[in-house]
Design a protein around this motif. Structure first.
Motif, PDB file in Angstrom:
ATOM      1  N   GLY A  11       0.810  -1.216   0.000  1.00  0.00           N
ATOM      2  CA  GLY A  11       0.000   0.000   0.000  1.00  0.00           C
ATOM      3  C   GLY A  11       0.844   1.267   0.000  1.00  0.00           C
ATOM      4  O   GLY A  11       0.539   2.227  -0.704  1.00  0.00           O
ATOM      5  N   GLN A  12       1.906   1.272   0.818  1.00  0.00           N
ATOM      6  CA  GLN A  12       2.783   2.446   0.869  1.00  0.00           C
ATOM      7  C   GLN A  12       3.466   2.681  -0.476  1.00  0.00           C
ATOM      8  O   GLN A  12       3.532   3.807  -0.965  1.00  0.00           O
ATOM      9  CB  GLN A  12       3.860   2.261   1.944  1.00  0.00           C
ATOM     10  CG  GLN A  12       3.342   2.337   3.361  1.00  0.00           C
ATOM     11  CD  GLN A  12       4.427   1.920   4.352  1.00  0.00           C
ATOM     12  OE1 GLN A  12       5.118   0.919   4.150  1.00  0.00           O
ATOM     13  NE2 GLN A  12       4.554   2.699   5.423  1.00  0.00           N
ATOM     14  N   ALA A  13       3.986   1.620  -1.077  1.00  0.00           N
ATOM     15  CA  ALA A  13       4.673   1.747  -2.358  1.00  0.00           C
ATOM     16  C   ALA A  13       3.704   2.212  -3.440  1.00  0.00           C
ATOM     17  O   ALA A  13       4.032   3.102  -4.236  1.00  0.00           O
ATOM     18  CB  ALA A  13       5.316   0.418  -2.742  1.00  0.00           C
ATOM     19  N   ALA A  14       2.506   1.642  -3.468  1.00  0.00           N
ATOM     20  CA  ALA A  14       1.509   2.029  -4.470  1.00  0.00           C
ATOM     21  C   ALA A  14       1.123   3.499  -4.305  1.00  0.00           C
ATOM     22  O   ALA A  14       0.989   4.231  -5.289  1.00  0.00           O
ATOM     23  CB  ALA A  14       0.282   1.131  -4.370  1.00  0.00           C
ATOM     24  N   VAL A  21       3.223   9.879 -10.040  1.00  0.00           N
ATOM     25  CA  VAL A  21       2.549   9.963 -11.344  1.00  0.00           C
ATOM     26  C   VAL A  21       1.664  11.202 -11.388  1.00  0.00           C
ATOM     27  O   VAL A  21       1.693  11.966 -12.362  1.00  0.00           O
ATOM     28  CB  VAL A  21       1.732   8.684 -11.630  1.00  0.00           C
ATOM     29  CG1 VAL A  21       0.800   8.876 -12.819  1.00  0.00           C
ATOM     30  CG2 VAL A  21       2.653   7.496 -11.867  1.00  0.00           C
ATOM     31  N   SER A  22       0.906  11.447 -10.336  1.00  0.00           N
ATOM     32  CA  SER A  22      -0.009  12.593 -10.327  1.00  0.00           C
ATOM     33  C   SER A  22       0.736  13.924 -10.355  1.00  0.00           C
ATOM     34  O   SER A  22       0.199  14.929 -10.809  1.00  0.00           O
ATOM     35  CB  SER A  22      -0.934  12.544  -9.108  1.00  0.00           C
ATOM     36  OG  SER A  22      -0.230  12.830  -7.920  1.00  0.00           O
ATOM     37  N   ARG A  23       1.987  13.930  -9.896  1.00  0.00           N
ATOM     38  CA  ARG A  23       2.802  15.158  -9.900  1.00  0.00           C
ATOM     39  C   ARG A  23       3.712  15.248 -11.127  1.00  0.00           C
ATOM     40  O   ARG A  23       4.596  16.088 -11.193  1.00  0.00           O
ATOM     41  CB  ARG A  23       3.627  15.236  -8.623  1.00  0.00           C
ATOM     42  CG  ARG A  23       2.761  15.389  -7.394  1.00  0.00           C
ATOM     43  CD  ARG A  23       3.609  15.234  -6.142  1.00  0.00           C
ATOM     44  NE  ARG A  23       2.779  15.238  -4.966  1.00  0.00           N
ATOM     45  CZ  ARG A  23       2.758  16.218  -4.076  1.00  0.00           C
ATOM     46  NH1 ARG A  23       3.499  17.284  -4.244  1.00  0.00           N
ATOM     47  NH2 ARG A  23       1.980  16.134  -3.029  1.00  0.00           N
ATOM     48  N   ASP A  24       3.525  14.349 -12.087  1.00  0.00           N
ATOM     49  CA  ASP A  24       4.276  14.329 -13.355  1.00  0.00           C
ATOM     50  C   ASP A  24       5.759  13.995 -13.216  1.00  0.00           C
ATOM     51  O   ASP A  24       6.555  14.324 -14.088  1.00  0.00           O
ATOM     52  CB  ASP A  24       4.114  15.648 -14.122  1.00  0.00           C
ATOM     53  CG  ASP A  24       2.716  15.821 -14.685  1.00  0.00           C
ATOM     54  OD1 ASP A  24       2.045  14.804 -14.952  1.00  0.00           O
ATOM     55  OD2 ASP A  24       2.291  16.973 -14.859  1.00  0.00           O
ATOM     56  N   PRO A  28       3.367   6.064 -15.983  1.00  0.00           N
ATOM     57  CA  PRO A  28       3.147   4.616 -15.906  1.00  0.00           C
ATOM     58  C   PRO A  28       2.879   4.003 -17.280  1.00  0.00           C
ATOM     59  O   PRO A  28       2.311   4.649 -18.162  1.00  0.00           O
ATOM     60  CB  PRO A  28       1.901   4.518 -15.024  1.00  0.00           C
ATOM     61  CG  PRO A  28       1.138   5.756 -15.338  1.00  0.00           C
ATOM     62  CD  PRO A  28       2.174   6.816 -15.598  1.00  0.00           C
ATOM     63  N   TYR A  29       3.299   2.769 -17.455  1.00  0.00           N
ATOM     64  CA  TYR A  29       3.013   1.996 -18.653  1.00  0.00           C
ATOM     65  C   TYR A  29       2.553   0.619 -18.217  1.00  0.00           C
ATOM     66  O   TYR A  29       3.102   0.057 -17.282  1.00  0.00           O
ATOM     67  CB  TYR A  29       4.255   1.858 -19.531  1.00  0.00           C
ATOM     68  CG  TYR A  29       4.699   3.160 -20.133  1.00  0.00           C
ATOM     69  CD1 TYR A  29       4.153   3.615 -21.323  1.00  0.00           C
ATOM     70  CD2 TYR A  29       5.660   3.946 -19.510  1.00  0.00           C
ATOM     71  CE1 TYR A  29       4.549   4.823 -21.884  1.00  0.00           C
ATOM     72  CE2 TYR A  29       6.064   5.148 -20.060  1.00  0.00           C
ATOM     73  CZ  TYR A  29       5.503   5.576 -21.244  1.00  0.00           C
ATOM     74  OH  TYR A  29       5.900   6.767 -21.793  1.00  0.00           O
ATOM     75  N   TYR A  37       7.358   1.993 -14.750  1.00  0.00           N
ATOM     76  CA  TYR A  37       7.359   3.450 -14.728  1.00  0.00           C
ATOM     77  C   TYR A  37       8.583   3.981 -15.451  1.00  0.00           C
ATOM     78  O   TYR A  37       9.664   3.423 -15.354  1.00  0.00           O
ATOM     79  CB  TYR A  37       7.341   3.961 -13.287  1.00  0.00           C
ATOM     80  CG  TYR A  37       6.087   3.558 -12.558  1.00  0.00           C
ATOM     81  CD1 TYR A  37       4.982   4.390 -12.554  1.00  0.00           C
ATOM     82  CD2 TYR A  37       6.006   2.337 -11.902  1.00  0.00           C
ATOM     83  CE1 TYR A  37       3.819   4.014 -11.911  1.00  0.00           C
ATOM     84  CE2 TYR A  37       4.843   1.956 -11.263  1.00  0.00           C
ATOM     85  CZ  TYR A  37       3.753   2.791 -11.274  1.00  0.00           C
ATOM     86  OH  TYR A  37       2.601   2.417 -10.653  1.00  0.00           O
ATOM     87  N   ALA A  38       8.381   5.070 -16.154  1.00  0.00           N
ATOM     88  CA  ALA A  38       9.455   5.756 -16.867  1.00  0.00           C
ATOM     89  C   ALA A  38       9.460   7.207 -16.406  1.00  0.00           C
ATOM     90  O   ALA A  38       8.505   7.669 -15.774  1.00  0.00           O
ATOM     91  CB  ALA A  38       9.218   5.666 -18.372  1.00  0.00           C
TER      92      ALA A  38
END
Length: 67
Positions: A11-14, A21-24, A28-29, A37-38
């Motif tokens: 949960g913490q890692a997710a 991702v939300s902060r750019d 994710p792919y 993730y890239a």
């Protein structure tokens, strides 16, 4: 890998990855187990800025003749 390297719960890692991702910072792919993730737009901008300021290394052996 991030989860195990940092000894986090799933949960913490997710949550951390979703936040990045939300902060750019990351892009994710794929889905679920195939997800990876890239670098995201912000990270790419930093990389481009750094590449534009980096200068090539000087060859310390330039000028020495080989015999």
């Amino acid at each position: 890998m991030y989860q195990s390297d940092e000894s986090l719960s799933q949960g913490q890692a997710a949550r951390d990855l979703r936040d990045l991702v939300s902060r750019d910072w990351l892009r994710p792919y794929g889905e679920t187990k195939g997800r990876f993730y890239a670098p995201g737009p912000k990270m790419l901008a930093i990389r481009e800025d750094f590449a534009g300021r980096a200068t090539p290394l000087r060859d310390p052996y330039a000028g020495f003749a080989m015999k």
